[in-house]
Design a protein around this motif. Structure first.
Motif, PDB file in Angstrom:
ATOM      1  N   ALA A 185      -0.620  52.399  55.742  1.00 57.96           N
ATOM      2  CA  ALA A 185      -1.267  51.996  56.994  1.00 57.96           C
ATOM      3  C   ALA A 185      -2.687  52.541  57.111  1.00 57.96           C
ATOM      4  N   ASP A 186      -2.969  53.629  56.403  1.00 57.93           N
ATOM      5  CA  ASP A 186      -4.314  54.207  56.412  1.00 57.93           C
ATOM      6  C   ASP A 186      -5.193  53.651  55.286  1.00 57.93           C
ATOM      7  N   GLY A 187      -4.683  52.645  54.550  1.00 61.38           N
ATOM      8  CA  GLY A 187      -5.439  52.077  53.446  1.00 61.38           C
ATOM      9  C   GLY A 187      -5.469  52.954  52.221  1.00 61.38           C
ATOM     10  N   LYS A 188      -4.567  53.937  52.144  1.00 59.72           N
ATOM     11  CA  LYS A 188      -4.582  54.892  51.037  1.00 59.72           C
ATOM     12  C   LYS A 188      -3.482  54.592  50.031  1.00 59.72           C
ATOM     13  N   GLY A 246     -14.622  48.061  58.463  1.00 57.61           N
ATOM     14  CA  GLY A 246     -14.432  49.399  57.927  1.00 57.61           C
ATOM     15  C   GLY A 246     -13.059  49.964  58.207  1.00 57.61           C
ATOM     16  N   GLU A 247     -12.182  49.157  58.794  1.00 57.85           N
ATOM     17  CA  GLU A 247     -10.831  49.616  59.090  1.00 57.85           C
ATOM     18  C   GLU A 247      -9.991  49.642  57.811  1.00 57.85           C
ATOM     19  N   PRO A 248      -8.926  50.465  57.778  1.00 54.94           N
ATOM     20  CA  PRO A 248      -8.072  50.544  56.583  1.00 54.94           C
ATOM     21  C   PRO A 248      -7.465  49.192  56.235  1.00 54.94           C
ATOM     22  N   LEU A 249      -7.306  48.952  54.935  1.00 50.38           N
ATOM     23  CA  LEU A 249      -6.694  47.720  54.447  1.00 50.38           C
ATOM     24  C   LEU A 249      -5.309  48.061  53.892  1.00 50.38           C
ATOM     25  N   PRO A 250      -4.251  47.891  54.689  1.00 50.53           N
ATOM     26  CA  PRO A 250      -2.900  48.187  54.197  1.00 50.53           C
ATOM     27  C   PRO A 250      -2.337  47.021  53.381  1.00 50.53           C
ATOM     28  N   GLY A 251      -1.326  47.322  52.580  1.00 50.03           N
ATOM     29  CA  GLY A 251      -0.618  46.273  51.863  1.00 50.03           C
ATOM     30  C   GLY A 251      -1.330  45.749  50.637  1.00 50.03           C
ATOM     31  N   SER A 252      -2.380  46.436  50.165  1.00 46.04           N
ATOM     32  CA  SER A 252      -3.102  45.995  48.977  1.00 46.04           C
ATOM     33  C   SER A 252      -2.510  46.671  47.748  1.00 46.04           C
ATOM     34  N   THR A 253      -2.227  45.888  46.721  1.00 46.86           N
ATOM     35  CA  THR A 253      -1.704  46.445  45.475  1.00 46.86           C
ATOM     36  C   THR A 253      -2.845  47.059  44.674  1.00 46.86           C
ATOM     37  N   SER A 265      -6.208  59.802  44.438  1.00 44.85           N
ATOM     38  CA  SER A 265      -6.080  59.144  45.742  1.00 44.85           C
ATOM     39  C   SER A 265      -7.315  58.306  46.043  1.00 44.85           C
ATOM     40  N   ILE A 266      -7.105  57.100  46.557  1.00 37.99           N
ATOM     41  CA  ILE A 266      -8.208  56.238  46.973  1.00 37.99           C
ATOM     42  C   ILE A 266      -7.909  55.675  48.358  1.00 37.99           C
ATOM     43  N   GLN A 267      -8.955  55.176  48.992  1.00 34.63           N
ATOM     44  CA  GLN A 267      -8.796  54.476  50.269  1.00 34.63           C
ATOM     45  C   GLN A 267      -9.550  53.161  50.195  1.00 34.63           C
ATOM     46  N   VAL A 268      -8.894  52.094  50.658  1.00 33.01           N
ATOM     47  CA  VAL A 268      -9.502  50.769  50.685  1.00 33.01           C
ATOM     48  C   VAL A 268      -9.680  50.364  52.138  1.00 33.01           C
ATOM     49  N   THR A 269     -10.904  49.932  52.487  1.00 28.75           N
ATOM     50  CA  THR A 269     -11.194  49.531  53.859  1.00 28.75           C
ATOM     51  C   THR A 269     -11.665  48.092  53.915  1.00 28.75           C
ATOM     52  N   LEU A 270     -11.484  47.470  55.074  1.00 31.51           N
ATOM     53  CA  LEU A 270     -11.871  46.074  55.273  1.00 31.51           C
ATOM     54  C   LEU A 270     -13.381  45.918  55.243  1.00 31.51           C
ATOM     55  N   PRO A 271     -13.882  44.764  54.782  1.00 32.24           N
ATOM     56  CA  PRO A 271     -15.329  44.587  54.651  1.00 32.24           C
ATOM     57  C   PRO A 271     -16.070  44.543  55.971  1.00 32.24           C
ATOM     58  N   ALA A 272     -15.544  43.852  56.966  1.00 29.42           N
ATOM     59  CA  ALA A 272     -16.313  43.621  58.189  1.00 29.42           C
ATOM     60  C   ALA A 272     -16.266  44.801  59.150  1.00 29.42           C
ATOM     61  N   ASP A 298     -10.772  63.081  32.357  1.00 25.67           N
ATOM     62  CA  ASP A 298     -10.275  61.713  32.494  1.00 25.67           C
ATOM     63  C   ASP A 298     -11.150  60.945  33.481  1.00 25.67           C
ATOM     64  N   THR A 299     -11.463  59.702  33.148  1.00 24.52           N
ATOM     65  CA  THR A 299     -12.074  58.770  34.097  1.00 24.52           C
ATOM     66  C   THR A 299     -11.000  57.776  34.530  1.00 24.52           C
ATOM     67  N   ILE A 300     -10.764  57.729  35.829  1.00 15.28           N
ATOM     68  CA  ILE A 300      -9.669  56.927  36.382  1.00 15.28           C
ATOM     69  C   ILE A 300     -10.251  55.778  37.191  1.00 15.28           C
ATOM     70  N   GLU A 301      -9.815  54.569  36.888  1.00 15.41           N
ATOM     71  CA  GLU A 301     -10.260  53.385  37.621  1.00 15.41           C
ATOM     72  C   GLU A 301      -9.119  52.871  38.489  1.00 15.41           C
ATOM     73  N   ALA A 302      -9.427  52.601  39.750  1.00 18.06           N
ATOM     74  CA  ALA A 302      -8.458  52.023  40.679  1.00 18.06           C
ATOM     75  C   ALA A 302      -8.962  50.656  41.114  1.00 18.06           C
ATOM     76  N   CYS A 303      -8.127  49.613  40.967  1.00  9.91           N
ATOM     77  CA  CYS A 303      -8.513  48.253  41.328  1.00  9.91           C
ATOM     78  C   CYS A 303      -7.552  47.715  42.375  1.00  9.91           C
ATOM     79  N   SER A 304      -8.122  47.282  43.491  1.00  6.17           N
ATOM     80  CA  SER A 304      -7.339  46.764  44.617  1.00  6.17           C
ATOM     81  C   SER A 304      -7.292  45.247  44.550  1.00  6.17           C
ATOM     82  N   ARG A 305      -6.082  44.708  44.646  1.00  2.00           N
ATOM     83  CA  ARG A 305      -5.880  43.261  44.630  1.00  2.00           C
ATOM     84  C   ARG A 305      -5.080  42.851  45.859  1.00  2.00           C
TER      85      ARG A 305
END
Length: 399
Positions: free
Chosen positions: A359-362, A331-338, A322-329, A375-382
């Protein structure tokens, strides 16, 4: 075709390849190598091989600043009194600077390296108005060296500091023909940025203007062209005896996503990437980096964080990374990111999965553990409008 100015700068740089140098250091952290002159700028001859070391990526042995002209430098000024000083090998080395001290220490890993850290201290003005200390040391990312810059008012009058950093990216394997990404974010201390790597290091000159028709202030993969990056910063007034601090970052990675992950890790607020003409999308085999933090902005890249960063479980069970992606400016969650998950090493290497942040950026990736090991797991958000950002976590499988 290169401009007459760039050709002249190249000629001056070639002359300086055989000029005697005094206090200096070649430092590395095992991934990135820097050649630092006593005035604090890059591009220095390796005493063992004679090759110029500027900003070098050790895995490919590619150097982003030494091909052609030695156009990398910095400058500082007091805007109120027009007192300035700068250092750039392509402009004759140090100009209007008085070296105060230079020291290097630690153990480098590469032939010719004299240490892992180096510090340059110079005065600007006669009598001195500004004292500039630049301390180069490894950052939290192995792909970045951090240069902590301190500007101190050593005069009896209030000053208004300026600082410029300029770099002509020449990215192998096709030098003089690279793509540039420039991100200025919301940094309040940034006055102007451009792709003109041939600009003077003097912060009071008016040559910080785009030369590659790159468009708006921030842009991605402009080129291919023979260009670089230059950043001008203006800071609040300093009374006598007061100081200010910020960080510059110099580095490289084998892919763009590793470069942006490094910048994300240090919270860079503005940055430039130099990428080879043959692969502007992924930035292989080497993407070079110049970035800044502490310049009045917020992190310019989304933040990707594994939750938790490490865990363990039994073979024969399933695990959800599980990962969470947040907005740069904000810190809010970034939804809809592949998000693409890849097991990059370990007993389940090469397994992959794709998810979209909620909706929580997860986002998550579930797989069955069949073999013991780690295992080393890499997650990349686009996501459109943002560079790729990646993070890593580990899962230990026990019998």
């Amino acid at each position: 075709m290169r401009s007459h100015r760039s050709i002249l700068l190249c000629f001056l740089g070639l002359l300086l390849r055989i000029a005697p140098l005094q206090a200096q250091a070649i430092i590395d952290n095992g991934t990135v190598q820097l050649g630092i002159n006593q005035e604090g700028d890059l591009n220095l001859a390796d005493p063992m091989s004679g090759a110029i070391v500027g900003l070098r990526y050790i895995p490919t042995n590619a150097d982003a600043t030494s091909p052609g002209c030695l156009c990398e430098g910095w400058g500082a000024a007091d805007f109120l009194s027009s007192t300035f000083g700068f250092a750039n090998r392509a402009e004759g080395g140090g100009n209007q600077l008085t070296p105060i001290s230079f020291a290097a220490s630690g153990t480098g890993t590469q032939p010719g390296s004299t240490g892992r850290i180096a510090e340059s201290v110079v005065d600007i003005g006669s009598p001195a108005v500004l004292r500039v200390t630049q301390s180069y040391h490894p950052s939290v990312s192995p792909n970045l060296y951090e240069d902590t810059v301190t500007i101190r008012n050593v005069s009896a009058q209030t000053v208004q500091p300026r600082y410029r950093r300029t770099i002509d990216f020449d990215i192998e394997p096709m030098v003089f023909n690279e793509f540039i990404t420039l991100e200025i974010g919301d940094a309040t201390n940034l006055l102007v940025a451009s792709d003109n790597g041939f600009a003077s290091a003097n912060p009071l000159t008016n040559d910080n203007q785009d030369i590659g028709n790159c468009g708006p202030p921030s842009y991605g993969d402009c080129g291919p062209e023979d260009h670089g990056a230059v950043f001008d910063f203006g800071f609040p007034s300093l009374p006598p005896g007061a100081s200010l601090h910020f960080n510059a970052y110099f580095g490289a990675a084998g892919r763009e996503q590793d470069a942006t992950a490094a910048l994300s890790a240090v919270g860079a607020e503005v940055f430039a990437l130099g990428q080879p003409a043959g692969d502007p999308d992924d930035g292989t085999p080497n993407t070079f980096i110049l970035g800044f933090s502490g310049v009045g902005g917020t992190p310019a890249l989304p933040q990707c964080v594994f939750k938790p960063v490490s865990s363990f479980g039994r073979v024969g069970t399933t695990y959800t990374a599980s990962i969470q992606v947040t907005l740069p400016a904000t810190g809010e969650p970034l939804p809809g990111s592949t998000v693409t998950f890849t097991i990059v090493s370990g007993p389940h290497e090469r397994r992959t999965g794709t998810s979209v942040t909620n909706a929580d950026g997860k986002a998550g990736f579930t797989y069955l553990g069949t073999t013991s090991g780690i295992d080393t797991i890499e997650a990349c958000s686009r996501m459109a409008g943002f560079p790729v950002v990646c993070c890593r976590g580990t899962r230990e499988w026990r019998p």
